[in-house]
Design a protein around this motif. Structure first.
Motif, PDB file in Angstrom:
ATOM      1  N   VAL A   1      48.312  42.912  42.859  1.00 26.92           N
ATOM      2  CA  VAL A   1      47.187  43.321  42.015  1.00 26.92           C
ATOM      3  C   VAL A   1      47.659  43.618  40.600  1.00 26.92           C
ATOM      4  O   VAL A   1      46.958  43.335  39.614  1.00 26.92           O
ATOM      5  CB  VAL A   1      46.461  44.538  42.634  1.00 26.92           C
TER       6      VAL A   1
ATOM      7  N   ALA B   1      43.686  41.465  37.625  1.00 25.65           N
ATOM      8  CA  ALA B   1      42.553  41.881  38.456  1.00 25.65           C
ATOM      9  C   ALA B   1      41.723  42.919  37.716  1.00 25.65           C
ATOM     10  O   ALA B   1      42.267  43.767  36.990  1.00 25.65           O
ATOM     11  CB  ALA B   1      43.064  42.458  39.771  1.00 25.65           C
TER      12      ALA B   1
ATOM     13  N   LEU C   1      32.261  40.850  43.782  1.00 25.12           N
ATOM     14  CA  LEU C   1      33.228  39.816  43.403  1.00 25.12           C
ATOM     15  C   LEU C   1      32.900  38.475  44.066  1.00 25.12           C
ATOM     16  O   LEU C   1      33.041  37.418  43.456  1.00 25.12           O
ATOM     17  CB  LEU C   1      34.637  40.258  43.808  1.00 25.12           C
TER      18      LEU C   1
ATOM     19  N   LEU D   1      40.695  36.654  44.303  1.00 20.63           N
ATOM     20  CA  LEU D   1      41.815  36.687  43.359  1.00 20.63           C
ATOM     21  C   LEU D   1      42.667  35.423  43.468  1.00 20.63           C
ATOM     22  O   LEU D   1      43.158  34.905  42.456  1.00 20.63           O
ATOM     23  CB  LEU D   1      42.675  37.930  43.621  1.00 20.63           C
TER      24      LEU D   1
ATOM     25  N   ALA E   1      38.586  45.059  41.887  1.00 21.54           N
ATOM     26  CA  ALA E   1      39.639  44.631  42.788  1.00 21.54           C
ATOM     27  C   ALA E   1      40.674  45.722  42.978  1.00 21.54           C
ATOM     28  O   ALA E   1      41.161  45.961  44.090  1.00 21.54           O
ATOM     29  CB  ALA E   1      40.300  43.358  42.251  1.00 21.54           C
TER      30      ALA E   1
ATOM     31  N   VAL F   1      38.320  40.278  48.730  1.00 21.51           N
ATOM     32  CA  VAL F   1      38.797  40.463  47.352  1.00 21.51           C
ATOM     33  C   VAL F   1      40.044  39.623  47.106  1.00 21.51           C
ATOM     34  O   VAL F   1      40.182  38.957  46.070  1.00 21.51           O
ATOM     35  CB  VAL F   1      39.080  41.950  47.086  1.00 21.51           C
TER      36      VAL F   1
END
Length: 729
Positions: free
Chosen positions: A677, A682, A717, A660, A686, A656
């Motif tokens: 985050v 996100a 993702l 990102l 996430a 993840v």
């Protein structure tokens, strides 16, 4: 001495980087390439241990004298070469030395540089051992001094010499060229402290060279260095030619067209080529200088008038020719017509020959000494000869007192125990070993090679001979000889009598195959299949001309039977009075001998090295372009290992976080997961995985269901990652 000075001293003697190590390895490959050519020569005729010792001594000398000045090292290499050649001249036949002159040296040098194989030289093994130390010393000396370009140049020049002689195979040459280029490239990179990316570029260039070489080899007649080409089938014209080499093995293509027409009193075999040196997969004709002159035959005289029906680069004749008229040619010591013109259709010449004695009992009693030059030349065997072949030959000839009787015993065994086929497979390794000990069939070159090798292993001088059988009789004194009549047989030296012909190839199968090829060519309308009335069929004598008895000339051919003589009827050696008539009383050794079915085998080492360069270049290109990293990441993103739930959640968050970073930015040093985050936009997936990761790391409260959820969200993702741009930095 300070540590810095010690380090500086070592740098003068050792490669300064891994590129230097690679350059040294590449120089070693080039040296190995030309040494492999010489080693092949030594394994055929020479002493491999002496050769290895000479090479090792040259390398050791280079290491000891690595501090020697360059000019003195070159002088020492020249002295090694001169001394080696002097030793070589001390072991060549005296007749060769007698003929030696500046003009002869120049001619021999030009011949070598224009395709005259080293294997055709007298005492070729001694020559290979004599010349190997000089370039090896100089290349090793330069390599010890980290002068990679010069070292590669010396080794490449030595390899280039064997390219010109035709002894270096295509793949061996390519390996040497690639290694030399690599040595120069890696040496240059090492001298300039090049980066890893520059090294990757060099590796890619080398791989492109491999691909280019393989692509060019796609043209007709080319040979791919990446995938060795399938063996081409030899033809009748390649079996009987003026070339100094005859390869054996693989299926044979028969030429049905007429080669020449002969006017003579009786059927005969026509000798065209004599070969003395066996390599394991072929026969070589060495220089005729120094050959012992055989005794003058005392048998009957035979006159032949030969008219060419197509272009011929050989001058066939009945053994042993004494004089020739109609063309400007010489009779060699080996019993061939040489130095003559290329014949054109319609050209005619007349040969007077004299056969060896035609009495089997006389030949069987001929047990005198063999001339030294005959013994030295016609008993040679390569190192590839299997001991089981030697043992079999010993059992077959046990109790036989003369060369003639030993030859008859081996001939009978081959005729009775080996199958005939024109579609014989080309074996891996030594052909005779595979044919004698295995179950695969063969044709004339297999039989003749096997018989010659088996006899040589028992001290009987024997040689491989090519030419033509008698052909189709079209009149009382006329025969038509086609390409299908090209043949190989054996000649055995009988003391005080000379060379006696033997033919171990079964006649029936051979004649049927030849006739079928001619009939098929006639049906297809092939030009040149017939001449002198041969289309009307084989001539048959009238009733008054037919003999009622069969007389056996068990020596050199010509067993005259009622009706028309056949090519194979010339070989009734097994009928010698008092000789054993049981050809199957000894069988080939069982066990692990080669067979037609053999398992898979690896390609030649040189081919594997080329593939190594190609694969290395592809890997470097993939890394240079980022393709390797992208491929790894694609797999990494989608593959999540199972195990402890805490570890599963941790792995899921790593995926993840990577997504990102590609979508937004990398996480700053010291920035917590929660902060990261929250700082980037996100989505809920996430955030949920980040929450599970925080719980797993700090509270240790996650179970299998939580881990499964984290894996599912991470994969979701990751599935979108391929459409994302790279990370913003």
């Amino acid at each position: 001495m300070s540590t810095g000075r010690v380090r500086d001293g070592l740098r003068e003697r050792l490669p300064g980087s891994w590129q230097g190590v690679a350059a040294g390895g590449c120089v070693a490959v080039v040296v190995g390439a030309y040494l492999s050519v010489l080693y092949d020569v030594v394994t055929v005729v020479g002493d491999p241990l002496l050769f290895a010792g000479a090479v090792a001594g040259a390398v050791l000398l280079a290491g000891v004298l690595r501090a020697l000045r360059w000019t003195r090292a070159v002088g020492l290499a020249a002295a090694l070469l001169g001394g080696g050649l002097a030793v070589y001249l001390s072991v060549v036949p005296p007749a060769y030395l007698d003929a030696l002159s500046p003009t002869r040296v120049i001619k021999d040098t030009v011949a070598l540089l224009t395709g005259y194989s080293v294997l055709r030289m007298p005492a070729a093994g001694a020559w290979a051992t004599a010349v190997a130390p000089a370039p090896t010393f100089l290349a090793a000396y330069l390599a010890f001094r980290a002068q990679w370009t010069r070292a590669a140049g010396v080794a490449a020049a030595a390899l280039g010499f064997f390219v010109l002689t035709g002894d270096s195979a295509t793949t061996t040459t390519l390996v040497g060229v690639l290694a030399a280029a690599s040595a120069v490239g890696f040496g240059t990179l090492s001298a300039h402290a090049a980066s890893a990316r520059q090294t990757q570029v060099l590796t890619v260039v080398l791989a492109v060279m491999v691909v280019g070489a393989a692509t060019v080899a796609v043209v007709p007649g080319g040979e791919s260095p990446v995938v060795p080409a399938a063996s081409t089938n030899p033809s009748a014209s390649s079996l009987v030619s003026a070339d100094g080499y005859v390869g054996v093995g693989g299926s044979l293509e028969l030429d049905p067209t007429v080669q020449f027409v002969v006017e003579t009193e009786r059927a005969a075999y026509y000798r065209a080529g004599v070969y003395d040196r066996y390599t394991g997969d072929g026969w070589v004709r060495t220089a005729d200088v120094g050959s012992a002159t055989p005794p003058v035959p005392t048998g009957e005289r035979v006159r032949q008038r030969i008219t060419a029906e197509r272009t011929l680069d050989v001058l066939p004749s009945v053994a042993v020719p004494q004089t020739v008229r109609g063309i400007d040619a010489e009779v060699s010591d080996g019993g061939l017509l040489v130095d003559g013109p290329t014949l054109r259709a319609g050209d005619t010449y007349v040969v007077e020959s004299r056969r060896p004695v035609a009495d089997g009992a006389t030949l069987a009693r001929s047990t005198g000494p063999v001339p030294d030059r005959v013994a030295a030349t016609y008993r040679q065997l390569p190192d590839s000869t299997d001991d089981r072949v030697v043992d079999l030959a010993a059992s077959l000839t046990a109790g036989e007192a003369s060369n003639y009787e030993r030859a008859a015993a081996v001939e009978r065994w081959l005729e009775a125990n080996k199958a005939y086929s024109l579609d014989a497979p080309r074996p891996d390794g030594d052909l005779v070993t595979a044919f004698v000990l295995g179950d695969a069939p063969g044709y004339c070159t297999y039989y003749a090679s096997a018989m010659a090798v088996m006899l040589r292993s028992q001290g009987v001088p024997a040689r491989f001979v090519t030419g033509f059988t008698s052909g189709q009789q079209v009149a009382d004194d006329e025969w038509v000889v086609r390409g299908v009549d090209s043949h190989a047989w054996v000649e055995v030296y009988v003391p005080e009598q000379g060379w006696v012909r033997f033919d171990p190839t079964p006649s029936g199968e051979r004649e049927r195959a030849e006739q079928a090829r001619v009939e098929a060519a006639r049906e297809n309308g092939t030009d040149g299949v017939d001449a002198a009335g041969s289309a009307d069929g084989t001539w048959t004598p009238s009733e008054t001309e037919t003999t009622t008895t069969t007389t056996a000339n068990v020596t050199t051919g010509e067993r005259v039977e009622s009706g028309a003589p056949t090519a194979q009827s010339a070989y009734g050696v097994g009928e010698l009075e008092g000789a054993s008539t049981d050809p199957a009383n000894v069988t080939a050794p069982s066990g692990s001998g080669p067979s037609a079915g053999g398992g898979p085998t690896l390609p030649p080492t040189s081919t594997l090295l080329v593939w190594g360069v190609l694969v290395g270049g592809l890997l470097a290109a993939a890394r240079y372009t980022g393709l390797a990293d992208r491929a790894y990441r694609a797999v990494w993103l989608r593959w999540l290992p199972h195990g402890d739930p805490v570890e599963e959640v941790e792995h899921a968050f790593e995926r993840v976080e990577y997504v990102l970073e590609r979508r937004h930015r990398e996480r700053d040093p010291g920035e917590t997961v929660r902060e990261y985050v929250a700082a980037v936009p996100a989505d809920d997936r996430a955030r949920r995985v980040a929450e599970l990761r925080e719980r797993a790391r700090y509270a240790g409260r996650v179970d299998a269901d939580d881990a499964a959820e984290a894996r599912r969200l991470a994969r979701s993702l990751a599935a979108e990652n391929s459409r994302l741009p790279g990370p913003r930095r």
